[in-house]
Write a protein that holds these residues in place. Structure first.
Motif, mmCIF file in Angstrom:
data_model
loop_
_atom_site.group_PDB
_atom_site.id
_atom_site.type_symbol
_atom_site.label_atom_id
_atom_site.label_comp_id
_atom_site.label_asym_id
_atom_site.label_seq_id
_atom_site.Cartn_x
_atom_site.Cartn_y
_atom_site.Cartn_z
ATOM 1 N N ASP A 64 0.811 -1.225 0.000
ATOM 2 C CA ASP A 64 0.000 0.000 0.000
ATOM 3 C C ASP A 64 0.840 1.269 0.000
ATOM 4 O O ASP A 64 0.437 2.291 0.556
ATOM 5 C CB ASP A 64 -0.967 0.027 1.202
ATOM 6 N N ASN A 65 2.000 1.209 -0.632
ATOM 7 C CA ASN A 65 2.863 2.384 -0.681
ATOM 8 C C ASN A 65 3.180 2.850 -2.100
ATOM 9 O O ASN A 65 3.885 3.847 -2.269
ATOM 10 C CB ASN A 65 4.182 2.106 0.053
ATOM 11 N N ASP A 66 2.674 2.133 -3.108
ATOM 12 C CA ASP A 66 3.043 2.469 -4.478
ATOM 13 C C ASP A 66 2.591 3.868 -4.876
ATOM 14 O O ASP A 66 3.353 4.638 -5.479
ATOM 15 C CB ASP A 66 2.456 1.445 -5.449
ATOM 16 N N THR A 87 11.620 -5.919 -8.253
ATOM 17 C CA THR A 87 11.986 -7.179 -8.913
ATOM 18 C C THR A 87 12.367 -6.889 -10.356
ATOM 19 O O THR A 87 12.203 -5.760 -10.845
ATOM 20 C CB THR A 87 10.817 -8.176 -8.905
ATOM 21 N N ILE A 88 12.804 -7.909 -11.056
ATOM 22 C CA ILE A 88 13.147 -7.739 -12.470
ATOM 23 C C ILE A 88 11.906 -7.406 -13.291
ATOM 24 O O ILE A 88 11.990 -6.806 -14.366
ATOM 25 C CB ILE A 88 13.863 -8.997 -13.016
ATOM 26 N N ASP A 89 10.741 -7.781 -12.781
ATOM 27 C CA ASP A 89 9.498 -7.558 -13.511
ATOM 28 C C ASP A 89 8.968 -6.137 -13.382
ATOM 29 O O ASP A 89 8.220 -5.672 -14.256
ATOM 30 C CB ASP A 89 8.421 -8.549 -13.051
ATOM 31 N N ASN A 90 9.306 -5.434 -12.295
ATOM 32 C CA ASN A 90 8.763 -4.082 -12.117
ATOM 33 C C ASN A 90 9.824 -2.981 -12.086
ATOM 34 O O ASN A 90 9.486 -1.802 -11.963
ATOM 35 C CB ASN A 90 7.897 -4.004 -10.857
ATOM 36 N N ALA A 91 11.101 -3.355 -12.180
ATOM 37 C CA ALA A 91 12.167 -2.353 -12.074
ATOM 38 C C ALA A 91 12.038 -1.276 -13.145
ATOM 39 O O ALA A 91 12.129 -0.075 -12.848
ATOM 40 C CB ALA A 91 13.531 -3.031 -12.161
ATOM 41 N N GLN A 92 11.804 -1.684 -14.382
ATOM 42 C CA GLN A 92 11.697 -0.703 -15.464
ATOM 43 C C GLN A 92 10.475 0.188 -15.277
ATOM 44 O O GLN A 92 10.509 1.387 -15.598
ATOM 45 C CB GLN A 92 11.623 -1.408 -16.815
ATOM 46 N N GLU A 93 9.409 -0.378 -14.722
ATOM 47 C CA GLU A 93 8.204 0.407 -14.445
ATOM 48 C C GLU A 93 8.520 1.558 -13.496
ATOM 49 O O GLU A 93 8.038 2.687 -13.700
ATOM 50 C CB GLU A 93 7.129 -0.487 -13.828
ATOM 51 N N TRP A 94 9.317 1.279 -12.473
ATOM 52 C CA TRP A 94 9.659 2.333 -11.515
ATOM 53 C C TRP A 94 10.608 3.365 -12.121
ATOM 54 O O TRP A 94 10.506 4.565 -11.833
ATOM 55 C CB TRP A 94 10.240 1.727 -10.244
ATOM 56 N N LEU A 95 11.494 2.921 -12.985
ATOM 57 C CA LEU A 95 12.352 3.874 -13.690
ATOM 58 C C LEU A 95 11.508 4.761 -14.601
ATOM 59 O O LEU A 95 11.719 5.973 -14.679
ATOM 60 C CB LEU A 95 13.418 3.129 -14.487
ATOM 61 N N ASP A 96 10.540 4.156 -15.275
ATOM 62 C CA ASP A 96 9.647 4.923 -16.145
ATOM 63 C C ASP A 96 8.774 5.891 -15.345
ATOM 64 O O ASP A 96 8.368 6.942 -15.859
ATOM 65 C CB ASP A 96 8.753 3.976 -16.953
ATOM 66 N N ALA A 97 8.501 5.530 -14.074
ATOM 67 C CA ALA A 97 7.678 6.386 -13.211
ATOM 68 C C ALA A 97 8.458 7.570 -12.665
ATOM 69 O O ALA A 97 7.888 8.435 -11.994
ATOM 70 C CB ALA A 97 7.110 5.570 -12.058
ATOM 71 N N GLY A 98 9.764 7.593 -12.935
ATOM 72 C CA GLY A 98 10.560 8.744 -12.530
ATOM 73 C C GLY A 98 11.699 8.473 -11.582
ATOM 74 O O GLY A 98 12.409 9.394 -11.175
ATOM 75 N N ALA A 99 11.895 7.209 -11.182
ATOM 76 C CA ALA A 99 13.016 6.898 -10.292
ATOM 77 C C ALA A 99 14.341 7.066 -11.029
ATOM 78 O O ALA A 99 14.469 6.687 -12.197
ATOM 79 C CB ALA A 99 12.891 5.471 -9.774
ATOM 80 N N HIS A 100 15.309 7.629 -10.343
ATOM 81 C CA HIS A 100 16.658 7.721 -10.904
ATOM 82 C C HIS A 100 17.328 6.357 -10.897
ATOM 83 O O HIS A 100 17.985 5.957 -11.869
ATOM 84 C CB HIS A 100 17.492 8.713 -10.086
ATOM 85 N N LYS A 101 17.124 5.626 -9.791
ATOM 86 C CA LYS A 101 17.645 4.271 -9.653
ATOM 87 C C LYS A 101 16.637 3.459 -8.842
ATOM 88 O O LYS A 101 15.829 4.021 -8.105
ATOM 89 C CB LYS A 101 19.004 4.250 -8.944
ATOM 90 N N VAL A 102 16.714 2.134 -8.981
ATOM 91 C CA VAL A 102 15.904 1.256 -8.132
ATOM 92 C C VAL A 102 16.811 0.571 -7.121
ATOM 93 O O VAL A 102 17.974 0.259 -7.409
ATOM 94 C CB VAL A 102 15.129 0.205 -8.950
ATOM 95 N N ALA A 124 21.617 -6.912 -16.675
ATOM 96 C CA ALA A 124 21.525 -7.032 -18.125
ATOM 97 C C ALA A 124 20.285 -6.327 -18.662
ATOM 98 O O ALA A 124 20.289 -5.792 -19.772
ATOM 99 C CB ALA A 124 21.508 -8.507 -18.529
ATOM 100 N N LYS A 125 19.224 -6.298 -17.861
ATOM 101 C CA LYS A 125 17.963 -5.720 -18.318
ATOM 102 C C LYS A 125 17.927 -4.205 -18.210
ATOM 103 O O LYS A 125 17.478 -3.523 -19.138
ATOM 104 C CB LYS A 125 16.798 -6.322 -17.529
ATOM 105 N N ILE A 126 18.383 -3.647 -17.081
ATOM 106 C CA ILE A 126 18.241 -2.198 -16.885
ATOM 107 C C ILE A 126 19.572 -1.460 -16.766
ATOM 108 O O ILE A 126 19.585 -0.229 -16.745
ATOM 109 C CB ILE A 126 17.367 -1.881 -15.657
ATOM 110 N N GLY A 127 20.684 -2.191 -16.683
ATOM 111 C CA GLY A 127 21.994 -1.561 -16.596
ATOM 112 C C GLY A 127 22.430 -1.299 -15.166
ATOM 113 O O GLY A 127 21.606 -0.943 -14.318
#
Length: 260
Positions: A64-66, A87-102, A124-127
């Motif tokens: 309940d913090n998203d 996780t590997i499944d949502n990391a890019q989503e958080w970067l797209d949401a504006g995070a500088h890093k996860v 390999a997926k997000i660098g």
């Protein structure tokens, strides 16, 4: 040089300061909360942005913090790091949401055992430049063991030079909460800070037990300036009395981190 790195800890959608060792339950009878903010997450993110406090981290403690985290990210796009349930499944989503890093922890430790394959796959997926590995830990004798699941579950991994050298190949920073002293305002784990200064070859932020502004100087001395420090419950903006936010900003300015 050691810098002040601020935080936004989220619990049940609110900015809070919690005693880390009490996070095994959301029940009010056992959960020890030092501070519950009246301001929304965006207020803190905007404040950090105004003072150019890069490297600030947003930690989602439980579910309940998203929405609250995304509110903070929207207030400073590409200015904050976000962790909690990454996780590997949502990391890019958080970067797209504006995070500088996860910031990633528990997902790297399935069944409380470190998975090098998972870290390598995420890299390999997000660098590596987008990854902060959280090796928050609890002390066991003269060692520190990584703890996951809101710092309650010990893993099979010791925080030491070998571990950090390996992980540093696949991430750009470390975040280390000393869970035993988190939220207590009774002093930092000096031994851990010293070791982190000796072991870390990439940027590292320590959190846990900070109680006074002089701890910035102490961490700088112990780590030879290689470890940054987060204040939480001691900070006046979180209801504390030991550390003034303005003094932390002044410290960073004295180190050449200028206001944006």
């Amino acid at each position: 040089m050691t810098l002040f790195r601020p935080c936004i800890d989220l619990h049940q959608g609110q900015v809070k300061q919690i005693v880390g060792a009490s996070l095994n339950s959301d029940e009010p009878t056992t959960l020890k909360t030092n501070f519950v903010a009246t301001h929304p997450p965006a207020y803190y993110a905007a404040t950090y942005r105004a003072h150019g406090l890069s490297g600030s981290h947003v930690i989602k403690l439980g579910s309940d913090n998203d929405a609250a985290a995304k509110e903070a990210l929207a207030a400073w796009p590409k200015g904050l790091q976000v962790g909690g349930g990454i996780t590997i499944d949502n990391a890019q989503e958080w970067l797209d949401a504006g995070a500088h890093k996860v910031i990633v922890t528990s997902w790297l430790f399935p069944n409380a055992k470190f998975s090098s394959a998972r870290l390598e796959a995420l890299c390999a997926k997000i660098g590596k430049e987008s990854i902060v590995v959280d090796v928050s830990c609890k002390r066991r004798g003269d060692k520190w063991i990584v703890a996951m699941n809101k710092w309650q579950t010990p893993t099979n991994t010791e925080v030491n030079k070998e571990t950090l050298d390996y992980m540093a190949q696949y991430c750009s920073e470390f975040l280390v909460h000393a869970a035993d002293v988190e939220g207590l305002c009774q002093g930092i784990d000096e031994d851990l800070v010293k070791r982190l200064g000796e072991w870390c070859t990439i940027p590292c932020t320590y959190a846990g037990g900070g109680k006074e502004t002089g701890d910035l100087q102490l961490v700088e001395k112990l780590s030879d300036g290689k470890v940054d420090l987060t204040f939480g419950s001691a900070l006046d903006m979180f209801g504390g009395t030991g550390v003034k936010f303005d003094d932390c900003v002044a410290w960073n300015r004295s180190k050449g981190q200028v206001q944006q």
